[in-house]
Design a protein around this motif. Sequence first.
Motif, PDB file in Angstrom:
ATOM      1  N   UNK A   1      23.356  35.816  47.240  1.00 52.98           N
ATOM      2  CA  UNK A   1      24.154  35.958  46.011  1.00 52.98           C
ATOM      3  C   UNK A   1      24.120  34.688  45.173  1.00 52.98           C
ATOM      4  N   UNK A   2      23.817  34.841  43.878  1.00 55.99           N
ATOM      5  CA  UNK A   2      23.819  33.706  42.957  1.00 55.99           C
ATOM      6  C   UNK A   2      25.068  33.682  42.084  1.00 55.99           C
ATOM      7  N   UNK A   3      25.561  34.870  41.728  1.00 55.79           N
ATOM      8  CA  UNK A   3      26.765  34.941  40.899  1.00 55.79           C
ATOM      9  C   UNK A   3      27.525  36.212  41.217  1.00 55.79           C
ATOM     10  N   UNK A   4      28.853  36.156  41.032  1.00 58.45           N
ATOM     11  CA  UNK A   4      29.679  37.335  41.281  1.00 58.45           C
ATOM     12  C   UNK A   4      30.482  37.655  40.026  1.00 58.45           C
ATOM     13  N   UNK A   5      30.385  38.906  39.569  1.00 57.56           N
ATOM     14  CA  UNK A   5      31.139  39.354  38.400  1.00 57.56           C
ATOM     15  C   UNK A   5      32.301  40.226  38.860  1.00 57.56           C
ATOM     16  N   UNK A   6      33.480  40.040  38.256  1.00 58.35           N
ATOM     17  CA  UNK A   6      34.645  40.837  38.627  1.00 58.35           C
ATOM     18  C   UNK A   6      35.582  40.894  37.435  1.00 58.35           C
ATOM     19  N   UNK A   7      36.579  41.776  37.503  1.00 58.81           N
ATOM     20  CA  UNK A   7      37.502  41.914  36.373  1.00 58.81           C
ATOM     21  C   UNK A   7      38.741  41.025  36.571  1.00 58.81           C
ATOM     22  N   UNK A   8      39.578  41.344  37.544  1.00 61.02           N
ATOM     23  CA  UNK A   8      40.803  40.558  37.729  1.00 61.02           C
ATOM     24  C   UNK A   8      40.688  39.532  38.847  1.00 61.02           C
ATOM     25  N   UNK A   9      40.326  40.036  40.014  1.00 61.65           N
ATOM     26  CA  UNK A   9      40.209  39.154  41.167  1.00 61.65           C
ATOM     27  C   UNK A   9      39.208  39.792  42.121  1.00 61.65           C
ATOM     28  N   UNK A  10      38.887  39.079  43.199  1.00 63.78           N
ATOM     29  CA  UNK A  10      37.941  39.638  44.167  1.00 63.78           C
ATOM     30  C   UNK A  10      38.305  39.152  45.565  1.00 63.78           C
ATOM     31  N   UNK A  11      37.865  39.894  46.608  1.00 61.45           N
ATOM     32  CA  UNK A  11      38.263  39.573  47.990  1.00 61.45           C
ATOM     33  C   UNK A  11      37.249  38.696  48.728  1.00 61.45           C
TER      34      UNK A  11
END
Lengths: 246, 246
Positions: free
Chosen positions: B48-58
């Motif tokens: 993984x190079x980047x993580x996209x999310x809306x509010x939060x992530x686990x």
Amino acid sequence: MPTIIESTQNMRIKMFAKMKDKRYRDEWRTFLVDNEHLIQEALKANLVKALLYVDSHPFKLDPKIEEIKVTEAIMEKLSSTSSTAKYVALCKYMPDKEITGNRIIILDDVQDPGNVGTIIRSAISFGFDGVILSKNGVDLYNDKLIRSTQGALFHLPVKRCDVLPEVRRLKSEGYYIVGTALVNGCGLSNIMEREKMAIVMGNEGSGVSSTILMMSDINAFIEMENFESLNVGVAAGILMYTFRKK
Amino acid sequence: MPTIIESTQNMRIKMFAKMKDKRYRDEWRTFLVDNEHLIQEALKANLVKALLYVDSHPFKLDPKIEEIKVTEAIMEKLSSTSSTAKYVALCKYMPDKEITGNRIIILDDVQDPGNVGTIIRSAISFGFDGVILSKNGVDLYNDKLIRSTQGALFHLPVKRCDVLPEVRRLKSEGYYIVGTALVNGCGLSNIMEREKMAIVMGNEGSGVSSTILMMSDINAFIEMENFESLNVGVAAGILMYTFRKK
């Protein structure tokens, strides 16, 4: 002389279109097939009641089978895939059969149409005599299922019913019932072949029901180097190959 | 602090969206994953190079991984399925690895992503050390393929290349090359296990190429009662179980 229908609003065409929906298929015990090879297989199995086409068709039809000449628009309405079918056959459900013979496969709530289709092809390959499917599992006349069997489905005795009474019947008739589990039970390569065997495969998520695992004569696991669940179609293939008819 | 992107017209978002197209994936050697379990597996494999999310992530993220906060509309644009993903990970291609070890599976133009996914799961289960895929076969980063392996793909050495030079290399290194054919050749149950084996599975329609069938040490067929072609994922499963690592 063929019947001629030119309107997509025709009452019969509307009924045929409804057969994309399982509820109507089950009510009328009728389904559609729209691929040339599958129609040939359905004809061999004596399931076709009517054939719809636009200009002409390549099939040899018994005079009892109705021929219906229709328009491109009607074909498009009845096609199961994005491309318009050239022919559509109206077929009756296969009769439920008592499953007998020395090799039986039982599908306890297997859900994916592709998996069930693959299992049916393997069952025929390895000389299995029939398939028993639980009522909660996949719909046998699901379009994807039929396509994935390439029509083999039409030639194998199939019974759709409650599985538990069937397991009881088979036990009383002397079948050796082989359940399948990921762990516990006996390694497949240590299980002796018997004259009459019934193999039970379970749901993709939850496996074979605990009642059946209790009632079975033995529960098999497939020996693995790394614990990683196998696709149920692959697992069924390995078991059926191991106990194939020779 | 996360990067914040709010427009679906943002240049980077447009580039991410293009990764649904194999040409762009191959050019940038980068792909998207949008299922929580698959993202976890990609994280474990360091892809993984980047993580996209809306509010939060686990997820527990290494500080080197960029976090990008985006809108629902952007998520919808990047999602692979009809339902909007909650997280999207930008991942790099796995490095091509030299495939070594005592058990290798070679896929000679197997086309269907579901079949290849199933074969990869079985390969891990039965202790195979790696997979060699021909360049003309399925795209390894096809969304359906990744989902059907449930992320197992990220943990198995894979090499995508011309198959013929690889077969030549393996032969020179003393591997016993087992081709597969529907007829001719040797019944699977009569083939002796060897220390170093490479099994070749072929295209769904045309099978293993005739050149490889000629170069192999032996060609196996799976014994059947009725001649009915098996699904290639099932056939591969039966062969890999037979020659599994013990």
